[in-house]
Design a protein around this motif. Structure first.
Motif, PDB file in Angstrom:
ATOM      1  N   ALA A 125       0.797  -1.224   0.000  1.00 17.46           N
ATOM      2  CA  ALA A 125       0.000   0.000   0.000  1.00 17.46           C
ATOM      3  C   ALA A 125       0.829   1.274   0.000  1.00 17.46           C
ATOM      4  N   SER A 126       2.135   1.173   0.210  1.00 14.98           N
ATOM      5  CA  SER A 126       2.959   2.378   0.391  1.00 14.98           C
ATOM      6  C   SER A 126       2.873   3.388  -0.758  1.00 14.98           C
ATOM      7  N   PRO A 127       2.752   2.964  -2.042  1.00 15.98           N
ATOM      8  CA  PRO A 127       2.640   3.984  -3.095  1.00 15.98           C
ATOM      9  C   PRO A 127       1.379   4.841  -2.979  1.00 15.98           C
ATOM     10  N   LEU A 128       0.374   4.342  -2.270  1.00 15.71           N
ATOM     11  CA  LEU A 128      -0.889   5.068  -2.161  1.00 15.71           C
ATOM     12  C   LEU A 128      -0.984   5.904  -0.895  1.00 15.71           C
ATOM     13  N   LEU A 129      -0.038   5.745   0.016  1.00 17.03           N
ATOM     14  CA  LEU A 129      -0.083   6.467   1.278  1.00 17.03           C
ATOM     15  C   LEU A 129       0.414   7.894   1.091  1.00 17.03           C
ATOM     16  N   GLY A 130       0.034   8.766   2.009  1.00 16.26           N
ATOM     17  CA  GLY A 130       0.456  10.160   1.932  1.00 16.26           C
ATOM     18  C   GLY A 130      -0.467  10.976   1.051  1.00 16.26           C
ATOM     19  N   SER A 131      -0.119  12.222   0.853  1.00 17.79           N
ATOM     20  CA  SER A 131      -0.953  13.134   0.075  1.00 17.79           C
ATOM     21  C   SER A 131      -0.133  13.793  -1.026  1.00 17.79           C
ATOM     22  N   THR A 132      -0.811  14.161  -2.094  1.00 16.24           N
ATOM     23  CA  THR A 132      -0.156  14.808  -3.228  1.00 16.24           C
ATOM     24  C   THR A 132       0.184  16.257  -2.881  1.00 16.24           C
ATOM     25  N   PRO A 133       1.369  16.736  -3.237  1.00 11.17           N
ATOM     26  CA  PRO A 133       1.704  18.148  -2.980  1.00 11.17           C
ATOM     27  C   PRO A 133       0.698  19.086  -3.651  1.00 11.17           C
ATOM     28  N   ARG A 134       0.471  20.219  -3.032  1.00 11.53           N
ATOM     29  CA  ARG A 134      -0.457  21.204  -3.577  1.00 11.53           C
ATOM     30  C   ARG A 134       0.291  22.113  -4.550  1.00 11.53           C
ATOM     31  N   CYS A 135       0.053  21.900  -5.815  1.00  7.85           N
ATOM     32  CA  CYS A 135       0.732  22.685  -6.846  1.00  7.85           C
ATOM     33  C   CYS A 135       0.056  24.043  -6.988  1.00  7.85           C
ATOM     34  N   ALA A 136       0.862  25.072  -7.197  1.00 16.07           N
ATOM     35  CA  ALA A 136       0.330  26.423  -7.353  1.00 16.07           C
ATOM     36  C   ALA A 136      -0.249  26.600  -8.750  1.00 16.07           C
ATOM     37  N   ARG A 137      -1.219  27.461  -8.837  1.00 12.49           N
ATOM     38  CA  ARG A 137      -1.767  27.818 -10.133  1.00 12.49           C
ATOM     39  C   ARG A 137      -0.878  28.880 -10.760  1.00 12.49           C
ATOM     40  N   VAL A 138      -0.488  28.659 -12.031  1.00 17.60           N
ATOM     41  CA  VAL A 138       0.393  29.602 -12.704  1.00 17.60           C
ATOM     42  C   VAL A 138      -0.411  30.476 -13.657  1.00 17.60           C
ATOM     43  N   GLU A 139       0.125  31.650 -13.917  1.00 17.96           N
ATOM     44  CA  GLU A 139      -0.606  32.640 -14.717  1.00 17.96           C
ATOM     45  C   GLU A 139      -0.632  32.276 -16.192  1.00 17.96           C
ATOM     46  N   PHE A 140       0.468  31.674 -16.685  1.00 17.74           N
ATOM     47  CA  PHE A 140       0.559  31.345 -18.101  1.00 17.74           C
ATOM     48  C   PHE A 140       0.665  29.844 -18.278  1.00 17.74           C
ATOM     49  N   GLU A 141       0.043  29.348 -19.338  1.00 18.22           N
ATOM     50  CA  GLU A 141       0.169  27.942 -19.701  1.00 18.22           C
ATOM     51  C   GLU A 141       1.347  27.799 -20.647  1.00 18.22           C
ATOM     52  N   ARG A 142       2.276  26.930 -20.312  1.00 17.64           N
ATOM     53  CA  ARG A 142       3.503  26.777 -21.071  1.00 17.64           C
ATOM     54  C   ARG A 142       3.553  25.421 -21.738  1.00 17.64           C
ATOM     55  N   VAL A 143       4.309  25.323 -22.805  1.00 18.12           N
ATOM     56  CA  VAL A 143       4.576  24.015 -23.389  1.00 18.12           C
ATOM     57  C   VAL A 143       5.459  23.213 -22.437  1.00 18.12           C
ATOM     58  N   LEU A 144       6.511  23.860 -21.941  1.00 16.31           N
ATOM     59  CA  LEU A 144       7.379  23.228 -20.952  1.00 16.31           C
ATOM     60  C   LEU A 144       7.103  23.877 -19.597  1.00 16.31           C
ATOM     61  N   GLU A 145       6.788  23.025 -18.631  1.00 19.33           N
ATOM     62  CA  GLU A 145       6.238  23.493 -17.357  1.00 19.33           C
ATOM     63  C   GLU A 145       7.299  23.555 -16.277  1.00 19.33           C
ATOM     64  N   PHE A 146       7.360  24.682 -15.556  1.00 22.01           N
ATOM     65  CA  PHE A 146       8.180  24.748 -14.354  1.00 22.01           C
ATOM     66  C   PHE A 146       7.440  24.090 -13.191  1.00 22.01           C
ATOM     67  N   GLN A 147       8.201  23.504 -12.272  1.00 21.60           N
ATOM     68  CA  GLN A 147       7.595  22.944 -11.070  1.00 21.60           C
ATOM     69  C   GLN A 147       7.257  24.068 -10.101  1.00 21.60           C
ATOM     70  N   THR A 148       6.164  23.895  -9.365  1.00 24.29           N
ATOM     71  CA  THR A 148       5.744  24.920  -8.404  1.00 24.29           C
ATOM     72  C   THR A 148       5.912  24.467  -6.968  1.00 24.29           C
ATOM     73  N   THR A 149       6.406  23.231  -6.742  1.00 18.58           N
ATOM     74  CA  THR A 149       6.742  22.764  -5.403  1.00 18.58           C
ATOM     75  C   THR A 149       8.100  22.082  -5.469  1.00 18.58           C
ATOM     76  N   ASP A 150       8.687  21.818  -4.306  1.00 25.51           N
ATOM     77  CA  ASP A 150       9.997  21.157  -4.263  1.00 25.51           C
ATOM     78  C   ASP A 150       9.941  19.700  -4.695  1.00 25.51           C
ATOM     79  N   SER A 151       8.728  19.102  -4.721  1.00 23.64           N
ATOM     80  CA  SER A 151       8.603  17.660  -4.931  1.00 23.64           C
ATOM     81  C   SER A 151       8.066  17.272  -6.304  1.00 23.64           C
ATOM     82  N   THR A 152       7.742  18.236  -7.152  1.00 24.97           N
ATOM     83  CA  THR A 152       6.986  17.909  -8.366  1.00 24.97           C
ATOM     84  C   THR A 152       7.789  18.107  -9.653  1.00 24.97           C
ATOM     85  N   CYS A 153       9.099  17.896  -9.607  1.00 23.39           N
ATOM     86  CA  CYS A 153       9.882  18.013 -10.840  1.00 23.39           C
ATOM     87  C   CYS A 153       9.440  16.973 -11.866  1.00 23.39           C
TER      88      CYS A 153
END
Length: 306
Positions: free
Chosen positions: A112-140
């Motif tokens: 069950a370990s892959p399902l435990l914990g919670s997903t980081p809360r990603c910030a909403r960005v102003e522009f939609e990009r083809v290549l996306e920057f990460q908005t949290t330390d964990s979401t590269c």
């Protein structure tokens, strides 16, 4: 019921069957079947750890979005030992129950370990990009997955991919595989996973994909040169070769973006998994633009306001 829940129930059923098999073999009058069973399961564990554990071959054998669950065979082996332990009549009942209970608990946690914990809360960005920057330390990895899908004409966001890739404090490459597998279902694209080396990337290049990287411990000694933290993982979008001894990448860290990597960066890499998309067999797909053009044409990079 989601693919993950279905797979979890299937693996729990298999674990129960393995535990039952261990218990039955332990209760047989002759000890030979039990000895054969113990040797066979132990060899299975060794083969799994050496050849399949955390290796791309695993998803070739199990090309499913739930491979992160189905590919974890250690709980099955642990359940077999738990069954053997529980029926070991020469051991006091309290010890048997305690040891087998601990084994069962560890097996359940591992599944069950892959399902435990919670997903980081990603910030909403102003522009939609083809290549996306990460908005949290964990979401590269999630940002890179969204970028790769957009390059191939499939709409995706960092927030969506963080959920699909099972991102928690980071993202395992099997989680990255899951997210891309779910998003490409019903499309002309399929997901391919390869283990690559820094030398191969520099000498032969690579098709565009997400590079999931871990770094040598000694990278911290030269962190001011590379920016890589000790014993850390990171993901970047591989854009292809940029010349002799140069690899073009897009680093989703907000302070970096487009970069040319040479051996100074790639020698720090301990292991590298390339996750890319390729046309499904028998499908004719429209050729995607060369991702390296995104570097040369920032109008494509900044696409539109949300």
């Amino acid at each position: 019921m989601s693919d993950l829940q279905t797979s979890l129930l299937l693996m729990m059923g298999l674990a129960a069957a393995f535990a039952g098999l261990g218990a039955v073999l332990q209760r047989l009058p002759s000890g030979r079947p039990l000895a054969v069973g113990l040797v066979s399961v132990t060899l299975l564990m060794l083969v799994y750890v050496v050849l399949l554990w955390d290796r791309p071959l695993l998803v070739r054998l199990l090309p499913f979005s739930s491979a992160i669950i189905l590919g974890n065979w250690l709980p099955l082996i642990g359940a077999f030992y738990a069954g053997v332990c529980f029926q070991a009549t020469g051991v006091p009942i309290v010890r048997r129950v305690l040891l087998s209970g601990v084994l069962v608990g560890l097996c359940g946690y591992s599944l069950a370990s892959p399902l435990l914990g919670s997903t980081p809360r990603c910030a909403r960005v102003e522009f939609e990009r083809v290549l996306e920057f990460q908005t949290t330390d964990s979401t590269c990895s999630a940002a890179c997955a969204a970028s790769l899908l957009r390059v191939h004409g499939i709409d995706a966001t960092e927030r969506e991919m963080a959920s699909l890739c099972l991102t928690r404090e980071g993202t395992h490459w099997l989680g990255l595989y899951r997210g891309l597998k779910v998003k490409t279902a019903g499309t002309d694209w399929d997901v391919v996973v390869e283990r690559v080396s820094g030398q191969t990337l520099l000498s032969q290049g690579s098709e565009s994909g997400v590079l999931s990287l871990t770094f040598h411990g000694f990278a911290s000694n030269r962190s001011f040169e590379t920016g890589f933290a000790v014993q850390s993982g990171h993901a970047v979008v591989c854009l292809g070769r940029g010349g002799q001894g140069v690899l073009k990448v897009f680093d989703p860290s907000p302070d970096y973006g487009f970069e040319n990597w040479d051996w100074k960066q790639l020698e720090q890499v301990e292991s590298a998994i390339l996750v890319r998309l390729e046309p499904r067999a028998g499908r004719a797909v429209e050729r995607i633009p060369d991702p390296r053009q995104l570097w040369d044409n920032n109008v494509v990079y900044w696409e539109r306001a949300r």
